[in-house]
Structure formats: C-alpha cells, structure tokens
Write an enzyme that holds these catalytic residues in place. Structure first.
Site, PDB file in Angstrom:
ATOM      1  N   GLY A 310       0.823  -1.471  -0.199  1.00 38.60           N
ATOM      2  CA  GLY A 310      -0.404  -0.015  -0.060  1.00 38.60           C
ATOM      3  C   GLY A 310       1.018   1.460   0.511  1.00 38.60           C
ATOM      4  O   GLY A 310       1.345   1.414   0.501  1.00 38.60           O
ATOM      5  N   CYS A 317      -3.283  10.259   4.319  1.00 42.24           N
ATOM      6  CA  CYS A 317      -2.017  10.489   3.338  1.00 42.24           C
ATOM      7  C   CYS A 317      -2.155  11.025   2.723  1.00 42.24           C
ATOM      8  O   CYS A 317      -3.468  11.223   1.655  1.00 42.24           O
ATOM      9  CB  CYS A 317      -1.715   9.012   2.711  1.00 42.24           C
ATOM     10  N   GLY A 358      -6.508   3.125   4.040  1.00 39.44           N
ATOM     11  CA  GLY A 358      -6.930   2.752   2.585  1.00 39.44           C
ATOM     12  C   GLY A 358      -8.909   1.695   3.293  1.00 39.44           C
ATOM     13  O   GLY A 358      -9.506   2.307   2.063  1.00 39.44           O
ATOM     14  N   GLY A 405      -1.101  11.966  10.559  1.00 39.57           N
ATOM     15  CA  GLY A 405      -0.666  10.956   9.936  1.00 39.57           C
ATOM     16  C   GLY A 405       1.270  11.028  10.532  1.00 39.57           C
ATOM     17  O   GLY A 405       1.969  11.969  10.876  1.00 39.57           O
ATOM     18  N   GLY A 407       3.447  11.218   8.148  1.00 38.91           N
ATOM     19  CA  GLY A 407       4.173  12.173   7.880  1.00 38.91           C
ATOM     20  C   GLY A 407       3.947  13.275   7.805  1.00 38.91           C
ATOM     21  O   GLY A 407       4.532  14.417   7.070  1.00 38.91           O
ATOM     22  N   ARG A 416      10.862   7.792   8.940  1.00 37.12           N
ATOM     23  CA  ARG A 416      10.161   7.078   7.883  1.00 37.12           C
ATOM     24  C   ARG A 416      10.625   7.719   6.759  1.00 37.12           C
ATOM     25  O   ARG A 416       9.990   6.445   5.117  1.00 37.12           O
ATOM     26  CB  ARG A 416       8.599   7.107   8.370  1.00 37.12           C
ATOM     27  N   GLY A 485     -25.217   2.229  -2.433  1.00 34.55           N
ATOM     28  CA  GLY A 485     -25.831   2.132  -1.274  1.00 34.55           C
ATOM     29  C   GLY A 485     -27.176   2.895  -1.533  1.00 34.55           C
ATOM     30  O   GLY A 485     -28.344   2.814  -2.156  1.00 34.55           O
TER      31      GLY A 485
HETATM   32  P1  IMP Z   1      -5.841   4.330   7.088  1.00 34.67           P
HETATM   33  O1  IMP Z   1      -6.121   2.858   7.327  1.00 34.67           O
HETATM   34  O2  IMP Z   1      -6.245   4.507   5.722  1.00 34.67           O
HETATM   35  O3  IMP Z   1      -5.975   5.075   7.984  1.00 34.67           O
HETATM   36  O4  IMP Z   1      -4.198   4.247   6.811  1.00 34.67           O
HETATM   37  C1  IMP Z   1      -3.555   3.609   8.437  1.00 34.67           C
HETATM   38  C2  IMP Z   1      -1.991   3.623   6.974  1.00 34.67           C
HETATM   39  O5  IMP Z   1      -1.261   4.993   6.505  1.00 34.67           O
HETATM   40  C3  IMP Z   1      -0.819   3.537   7.708  1.00 34.67           C
HETATM   41  O6  IMP Z   1      -0.892   2.020   8.427  1.00 34.67           O
HETATM   42  C4  IMP Z   1       0.013   3.885   6.902  1.00 34.67           C
HETATM   43  O7  IMP Z   1       0.944   2.959   6.362  1.00 34.67           O
HETATM   44  C5  IMP Z   1      -0.406   4.813   5.968  1.00 34.67           C
HETATM   45  N1  IMP Z   1       0.417   5.893   6.816  1.00 34.67           N
HETATM   46  C6  IMP Z   1       0.895   6.328   8.972  1.00 34.67           C
HETATM   47  N2  IMP Z   1       0.809   7.948   7.944  1.00 34.67           N
HETATM   48  C7  IMP Z   1       0.679   8.518   7.204  1.00 34.67           C
HETATM   49  C8  IMP Z   1       1.139   9.178   6.552  1.00 34.67           C
HETATM   50  O8  IMP Z   1       1.778  10.726   7.194  1.00 34.67           O
HETATM   51  N3  IMP Z   1       1.543   9.465   5.133  1.00 34.67           N
HETATM   52  C9  IMP Z   1       0.754   8.353   4.062  1.00 34.67           C
HETATM   53  N4  IMP Z   1       0.615   7.937   4.743  1.00 34.67           N
HETATM   54  C10 IMP Z   1       1.018   7.443   6.155  1.00 34.67           C
END
Ligand code: IMP
Length: 499
Positions: A310, A317, A358, A405, A407, A416, A485
């Site tokens: 991913g 992100c 995602g 995030g 990042g 990272r 939906g």
């Molecule tokens: P979510 O479950 O869609 O919120 O995605 C979580 C995932 O986003 C994490 O496990 C990481 O792989 C990724 N992630 C975490 N922090 C960041 C960021 O700041 N930028 C981009 N991807 C991130």
C-alpha cells in the site's frame, strides 16, 4: 522510454463479491478467521498466527501499549509506533509483555496540588471517573489518594479547591500489594464494596488499578493472542536509520515481531535492515510498503517474514498528491498476491501479505482478504476508539478523536522517509485530522467481525483460505456504485450510520 501501465489502478470500492452456494454449515459461528502472520514452509505451521486478521497501524495516534493490549485480547496485533525514542518504545513493549489481564495502568493521574477544576477537566477529556493522586502526578508515582465522583460536590465545592482537601487519602484506601492475583483482587473488591482497587508496591508506588467491572470481562477472551508464557503478543515498528540500536533494545524488551515502517519499502535500506536483523536476532520481521511484484520479490529475497502492501491509500495520506507515487490499493494487492502465490508454487514458502491503509468500509476488509491478503493494517479504524492514545474532544456537537499521519509535521517522524540522512521533513506526506469517536474497540470489532463472517458465509467459506480459493469478485461500474448505497429515498435520522 517509460513503461506504461494503461489499466487504471483500482480501489476496493470498485469491487463486490458475488455469493457462492451457502451450505447449511455456513454459519458465522463456525467461521474461523485464524491467519498466518509470518512466512512458513508448505506443510508446516507458521510460528506466529493471528486469531483475527487485524493489525493496528504503526502510528503515534494509533498503536501504543494500551491499544496493543486491547487488540491482542481480541486476537489481533498492534505494531507499536517507532517514531519515539528507543527507550520509550522498548518501555511500551515491556508494558505489554508484563501486562496482566484485569490490571490496568492508571491513565488519569493528578497531584494533590491540582484543583477540582483540573479533576473535572481530566474527567471530561478521558471519560475516566477514577483519578489516581500520586506524588508526581504520574501513573507509577507514590500513591497519595484517589478521587472519584463521591469525593466532591460539584454544586458546592469551589473549582479552586485543592485535591489534597477532598481526595480519599491513602490511609483510608483499601489497596492490593504487588503479586496479588486477579481473583484475590476481586475478592477484596467484593468484600469492601469497592469500584476500584489500586495495586501498590512496597514503596507505595502505584502499579495498576483493578476495576470491579472488568472481572467478568477478563474471564472470557477465547481469541486472545498469547505467547507460550501467556503474555500478549506484540509488534513494533522500526526504521532504516537507527535499527542497529533500536532492534537490540526491542528484542531485549520481548518484542515478538518487527516491521519496517516506510511509505516506500522498495529500497536498499530495507534490504540492509532486514538482513541485519536476520543475521543477528531470532525475531521475525516484516517489510514494506510495496505495490508491485518487483517490490514484493525484492523484500522476500532480502528475507522479510511478511510484506506490507500500500502506497498512498491511507486516510491521512497525501503521498500521492505530494509526490505522485502510489497505486490503487486493490490493484496493488492483486498484483502482489499473484507474485506471492507464484513464489509459493516455486519455492514452497508462503509469505503472508498485509494490506495496509485505505480501508473505509468494513466490507473493504473482506474484499482485501478475498483478494488474498492474509491480514489488514488499519489506522483510521482504530484511531476512533477509546483505546487509541489520542485525545477525545468535543467539536461542535460531536465527540472526535485526534488522528495524524506519521508523515505530518506533528509526528516529526523523519526516519520513516528516506530523505538521504536529512534530519527533518522537507515536506509533509500526511495530515493532522479528527475522526469521529466510535466507543470501545471490542464493541466495534465484534460488529466488524460479524459482518466479515456473514459475508464469508454468503461466499460459502468457513476459513480465510477457503475464501481466497472460492471468492468471485466483480468490478463495478461507476453507475452501479450509486445503486450500492441507499438511494432515491429520504433517510430517517436513525438509519444513518457511519459505517
Ligand atoms: P488508514 O487505515 O487508511 O488510516 O491508513 C493507515 C496507514 O496509512 C498506515 O498504516 C500507514 O501505512 C499509512 N500512513 C501513516 N501515516 C501516513 C502519512 O503521514 N502519510 C502517508 N501514509 C501514512
């Protein structure tokens, strides 16, 4: 000349499962969600499996020791965030490994010099009704008293009243001593009609709290993920910069599995990190993230025990818009799964795949598993729960939890990102945000697991292996998405739900 992939890359929302014959034994109660966490040879058992295919993201806003315990109790695994000092991360691992069910770390603490106003503010923020009063206000400080709602009268006591004047002082408390068992603690709770029993060591330092309400809950956790010493299994995130110092400390603290946390894992830094860990330690290590066959094979040949897939799909992100790298999560997963299955055919070694980021709807998890992921990693999903380490706030009329995030500037996690040794982020790859507060992990997870199992029954599958073999997945058109939906009706308030 550039290589072009002219097939658009797809996300989970563009797919649906087509039901198979549901036989009479296909009952959610018979569905087994056990899944491998680390690679294994054909015919052998993986050394670590998960009881549910869930892991919590390597993020400050998601995976601390509290989340790790809560998720392991339900059968999944947390990867404690690596964007903290080595000592702090090792300490979190130690806390998980030494955790005893029913013995909780006191999360709401003040000193005797705080005021009633501080107590009320803390209660509002954490939702905890018991506040431990320690000499230094920390969770393991010398216990001087306890404050609960019975200790003050909101209507009469001035907000400036110091805690020392209304707390129940130590001398009047019933306490348990280090080493007490959960059932002994429970007996004290019942004999003295307590709601909460503090456990202290010989120096009167607070170790844990035991709550009356937790006892029954802790008796039944059929899926909890335990090692051979009956401690919870826990993972930890590492980076490709300080691993030579970080990994020994985490291994010493008892970590079960490591994962390299990076937005782009197809790098020589990851290879070196995996090889260093494999050469020096007897601990499992996952690597990633990748989105194609080449990246997957590179990490597997480097020695990775599982691979995370991913780039750019995480809810917080902004990698795709900042850097223009990434791939739709479903497309990335399908290609990597095909490479994994081929690798298994050729070598007899099965490498588990984690679909990371995602996931918006619960059914996305089922789709990821049907497409061949062995488990998913979730950030936003877990950030919404009581157990995530971030603040719960009231914004407008709604409770929210903070979620940022790794990042983002807030996380200050420059390790990272392979910035060529620079010690700060040149630009952000993540945002700082809120997510709707959703209550307790267990309650939400039960609901999600219920949906997954039910869908698996629709697909005639009682195990994840069976689901992978049998799944029939269809691409949906943009127009049929609308029909998916509720549509062409006016919804009543009560039928609106967030998932
Ligand atoms: P979510 O479950 O869609 O919120 O995605 C979580 C995932 O986003 C994490 O496990 C990481 O792989 C990724 N992630 C975490 N922090 C960041 C960021 O700041 N930028 C981009 N991807 C991130």
């Amino acid at each position: 000349m550039a290589t072009y992939f002219m097939e658009p890359s797809r996300t989970f929302s563009e797919f649906l499962l087509i039901p198979n014959l549901t036989t009479k034994d296909c009952n959610p109660a018979n569905v087994d969600l056990k899944t491998p966490l680390v690679k294994f040879k054909k015919g052998e058992e993986p050394s670590i499996s998960l009881n549910i295919p869930f892991s919590s993201a390597v993020m400050q806003a998601v995976s601390d020791n509290g989340m790790a315990v809560a998720l392991a109790r339900c059968g999944g695994i947390s990867f404690i965030y690596g964007s903290q000092s080595i000592e702090e991360e090792a300490e979190m691992i130690r806390k998980v490994k030494s955790y005893k069910a029913g013995f909780v770390v006191s999360r709401s603490n003040l000193t005797p010099d705080h005021t009633l106003s501080d107590v009320l503010e803390l209660k509002e923020r954490t939702g905890h009704s018991t506040v431990a009063i320690t000499e230094d206000g920390t969770e393991n400080g010398k216990l001087l008293g306890i404050v609960t709602g019975r200790d003050y009268r909101r209507s009469r006591d001035p907000l400036s009243k110091p805690v020392r004047e209304f707390m129940t002082p130590y001398a009047k408390l019933v306490v348990g001593k280090t080493g007490i068992t959960l059932s002994e603690a429970n007996n004290l709770i019942w004999d003295h009609k307590l709601n909460c029993l503090p456990i202290v060591d010989e120096q009167q330092k607070l170790e844990n709290l035991v709550f009356r309400k937790d006892y029954d809950e802790h008796k039944e956790n059929p899926l909890e993920l335990l090692d051979t010493n009956k401690s919870y299994i826990v993972g930890a995130g590492i980076n490709t910069k300080d691993y030579m110092e970080r990994v020994p400390a985490l291994v010493e603290a008892g970590v079960d599995v490591l994962v390299i946390d990076s937005s782009d894992g197809y790098s020589e830094w990851q290879r070196e990190t995996v090889q260093f860990v494999k050469a020096n330690f007897d601990v499992k290590i996952g690597a990633g993230n990748v989105v194609d066959r080449e990246g997957f094979l590179y990490l597997v040949e480097s020695g990775a025990d599982f691979v995370k897939v991913g780039i750019g799909g995480g809810s917080i992100c902004i990698t795709r818009e900042q850097k223009g790298i990434g791939r739709g999560q479903a497309s990335a997963l399908m290609e990597v799964v095909a490479a994994r299955d081929e690798y298994f055919q050729e070598t007899g070694i099965y490498v588990p795949i984690c679909s990371d980021g995602g996931i918006v709807y619960d059914y996305h998890i089922t789709l990821a598993l049907a497409m061949g992921a062995d488990f998913v990693m979730l950030g936003r999903y877990f950030a919404r729960f009581d157990e995530s380490p971030t603040r719960k706030l009231l914004v407008g009329n709604n409770f929210v939890k903070e979620y940022w995030g790794e990042g983002s500037n807030r996380a200050r996690n420059w390790q990272r990102y392979d910035t060529g040794g620079k010690s700060k982020l040149l630009f952000e790859e993540g945002v700082d945000s809120y997510v709707p507060y959703a209550g307790s992990l267990q309650e939400n997870l039960d609901k999600t697991l219920g949906k997954i199992k039910s869908t698996m029954c629709n697909c005639g599958s009682l195990s994840l292996d069976e689901l992978k073999q049998k799944a029939r997945i269809t691409l949906v058109s943009a127009t049929s998405l609308v029909e998916g939906g509720a549509h062409d009706v006016i919804l009543k308030e009560s039928s609106l739900s967030e998932d």
